[in-house]
Scaffold this motif. Structure first.
Motif, PDB file in Angstrom:
ATOM      1  N   GLY A 193       0.481   1.344  -7.925  1.00  0.00           N
ATOM      2  CA  GLY A 193       0.174   2.691  -7.470  1.00  0.00           C
ATOM      3  C   GLY A 193       1.351   3.642  -7.508  1.00  0.00           C
ATOM      4  N   LYS A 194       2.571   3.109  -7.324  1.00  0.00           N
ATOM      5  CA  LYS A 194       3.725   3.986  -7.146  1.00  0.00           C
ATOM      6  C   LYS A 194       4.890   3.719  -8.095  1.00  0.00           C
ATOM      7  CE  LYS A 194       2.595   6.370  -3.301  1.00  0.00           C
ATOM      8  NZ  LYS A 194       2.688   7.843  -3.149  1.00  0.00           N
ATOM      9  N   SER A 236      -5.384  12.579   4.727  1.00  0.00           N
ATOM     10  CA  SER A 236      -5.495  11.213   4.220  1.00  0.00           C
ATOM     11  C   SER A 236      -6.350  10.333   5.129  1.00  0.00           C
ATOM     12  CB  SER A 236      -4.101  10.590   4.071  1.00  0.00           C
ATOM     13  OG  SER A 236      -3.284  11.357   3.207  1.00  0.00           O
ATOM     14  N   ASP A 277      -2.298  11.470  -8.712  1.00  0.00           N
ATOM     15  CA  ASP A 277      -1.998  12.675  -7.929  1.00  0.00           C
ATOM     16  C   ASP A 277      -0.539  13.099  -8.033  1.00  0.00           C
ATOM     17  OD1 ASP A 277      -4.584  12.678  -7.038  1.00  0.00           O
ATOM     18  OD2 ASP A 277      -4.115  12.233  -4.947  1.00  0.00           O
ATOM     19  N   ARG A 281      -7.926   8.734 -10.926  1.00  0.00           N
ATOM     20  CA  ARG A 281      -7.186   9.750 -10.175  1.00  0.00           C
ATOM     21  C   ARG A 281      -5.709   9.389 -10.079  1.00  0.00           C
ATOM     22  NH1 ARG A 281      -8.818  13.259  -4.840  1.00  0.00           N
ATOM     23  NH2 ARG A 281      -6.723  14.006  -4.367  1.00  0.00           N
ATOM     24  N   GLN A 299      -3.458   2.119  -5.908  1.00  0.00           N
ATOM     25  CA  GLN A 299      -2.863   2.200  -4.573  1.00  0.00           C
ATOM     26  C   GLN A 299      -3.877   1.852  -3.489  1.00  0.00           C
ATOM     27  OE1 GLN A 299      -1.307   6.057  -3.527  1.00  0.00           O
ATOM     28  NE2 GLN A 299      -0.488   5.363  -1.574  1.00  0.00           N
ATOM     29  N   GLU A 300      -5.116   2.263  -3.700  1.00  0.00           N
ATOM     30  CA  GLU A 300      -6.135   2.055  -2.674  1.00  0.00           C
ATOM     31  C   GLU A 300      -6.592   0.600  -2.555  1.00  0.00           C
ATOM     32  OE1 GLU A 300      -9.183   4.839  -3.621  1.00  0.00           O
ATOM     33  OE2 GLU A 300      -8.015   6.576  -2.938  1.00  0.00           O
ATOM     34  N   SER A 319       1.354   9.498  -8.089  1.00  0.00           N
ATOM     35  CA  SER A 319       0.719   8.347  -7.449  1.00  0.00           C
ATOM     36  C   SER A 319      -0.606   8.012  -8.102  1.00  0.00           C
ATOM     37  CB  SER A 319       0.493   8.649  -5.959  1.00  0.00           C
ATOM     38  OG  SER A 319       1.721   8.955  -5.313  1.00  0.00           O
ATOM     39  N   ASN A 320      -0.725   6.767  -8.528  1.00  0.00           N
ATOM     40  CA  ASN A 320      -1.947   6.225  -9.123  1.00  0.00           C
ATOM     41  C   ASN A 320      -2.847   5.720  -7.996  1.00  0.00           C
ATOM     42  OD1 ASN A 320      -3.864   4.464 -10.264  1.00  0.00           O
ATOM     43  ND2 ASN A 320      -2.312   2.958 -10.859  1.00  0.00           N
ATOM     44  N   ARG A 321      -3.819   6.558  -7.600  1.00  0.00           N
ATOM     45  CA  ARG A 321      -4.640   6.237  -6.442  1.00  0.00           C
ATOM     46  C   ARG A 321      -5.598   5.073  -6.709  1.00  0.00           C
ATOM     47  NH1 ARG A 321      -1.268   8.697  -3.094  1.00  0.00           N
ATOM     48  NH2 ARG A 321      -1.465  10.966  -3.081  1.00  0.00           N
ATOM     49  N   ASP A 322      -6.042   4.913  -7.950  1.00  0.00           N
ATOM     50  CA  ASP A 322      -6.983   3.823  -8.250  1.00  0.00           C
ATOM     51  C   ASP A 322      -6.446   2.489  -7.752  1.00  0.00           C
ATOM     52  OD1 ASP A 322      -7.966   5.988  -9.724  1.00  0.00           O
ATOM     53  OD2 ASP A 322      -8.715   4.707 -11.334  1.00  0.00           O
ATOM     54  N   TRP A 339       1.732  -1.553  -3.425  1.00  0.00           N
ATOM     55  CA  TRP A 339       1.785  -0.274  -4.143  1.00  0.00           C
ATOM     56  C   TRP A 339       2.610  -0.317  -5.425  1.00  0.00           C
ATOM     57  CZ3 TRP A 339       2.483   3.997   0.172  1.00  0.00           C
ATOM     58  CH2 TRP A 339       1.364   3.967   1.025  1.00  0.00           C
TER      59      TRP A 339
END
Length: 243
Positions: free
Chosen positions: A144-145, A60, A95, A93, A135-136, A130-133, A141
């Motif tokens: 994202g989470k 990561s 994950d 993305r 979360q980043e 996890s929704n990275r789009d 989060w």
């Protein structure tokens, strides 16, 4: 013992024992294929741990944390063994993350590490989807989470004696192994996590601590079949659908 919550053919919710012969309750044994397997507990919250494996921190691009990194998944994130999880629409993305879930057995606060196992009912499998789009680009989060059905959980709660201290943790997508590690590789042990979390919040019976994911996280696609396989716990299986 491996405890399972299920809805029997009459529609009643039961808690039984899953053995090699099937799911037993009240003197009856049910074929698992004939019942709806439910999440094995009803948490008021899932407390998740980030970066609890050194190699996952490395992949990561993050430093190894000095204390557990914590975030929450609320009850709307629950999904069950056998469910089809709908991924958030329009994301590049999303994950998978295989994790060992610690199920709390009694209300507890300020638990010392030496006493942590006394408040644990057992262990289960969890996929921290996890929704990275999002979360980043967000700090809390939530997007994202915490989206619906982002925490498939189950299929059973195994008592602590069933799960070895070096239990293997494996995730497969469409039969291909993507993650393969061990509980022995945790940066922060389960007693350390229980002590840290309960120094800030009260945990209730059925709450879950999700202990972090090993290296090998990767994206999910429409139609994927996911298996989270942890030694001493039956395999959690679900599929995903992308709108």
């Amino acid at each position: 013992m491996q405890r399972v919550r299920f809805r029997d053919p009459a529609g009643s919710v039961r808690t039984g024992e899953w053995t090699d012969d099937g799911i037993s309750f009240g003197g009856e044994t049910f074929d698992p294929a004939t019942v709806d397997v439910l999440p094995p507990c009803e948490p008021s919250k899932i407390v998740c741990v980030g970066l609890n494996y050194e190699k996952h921190a490395e992949e990561s691009g993050m430093d190894i944390p000095e204390r557990p990194l914590l975030f929450l998944k609320p009850p709307n994130t629950l999904a069950a063994h056998g469910d089809t999880v709908t991924l958030p629409a329009g994301k590049q993305r999303v994950d998978y993350e295989a994790e060992l879930g610690v199920v709390i057995g009694e209300q507890c606060r300020n638990v010392e590490p030496d006493d942590a196992m006394d408040v644990i009912a057992g262990f289960t499998c969890l996929n921290d989807i996890s929704n990275r789009d999002d979360q980043e680009v967000e700090q809390n989060w939530i997007r994202g989470k915490a989206f619906d059905n982002s925490a498939p959980l189950g299929p059973v709660v195994s008592t602590p004696d069933e799960v070895p201290a070096d239990a293997r943790i494996e995730l497969r997508v469409n039969g291909e192994t993507r993650q393969d590690s061990s509980r022995a590789d945790f940066i922060f042990t389960i007693p350390e996590l229980v002590a840290e979390i309960t120094s800030y919040m009260t945990l209730e019976p059925g709450d879950v601590i999700s202990t972090g994911t090993p290296e090998g996280v990767g994206p999910l696609s429409d139609g994927d079949r996911v298996e989270v396989d942890i030694e001493g716990i039956r395999t959690l299986e679900h599929t995903v659908r992308a709108d």
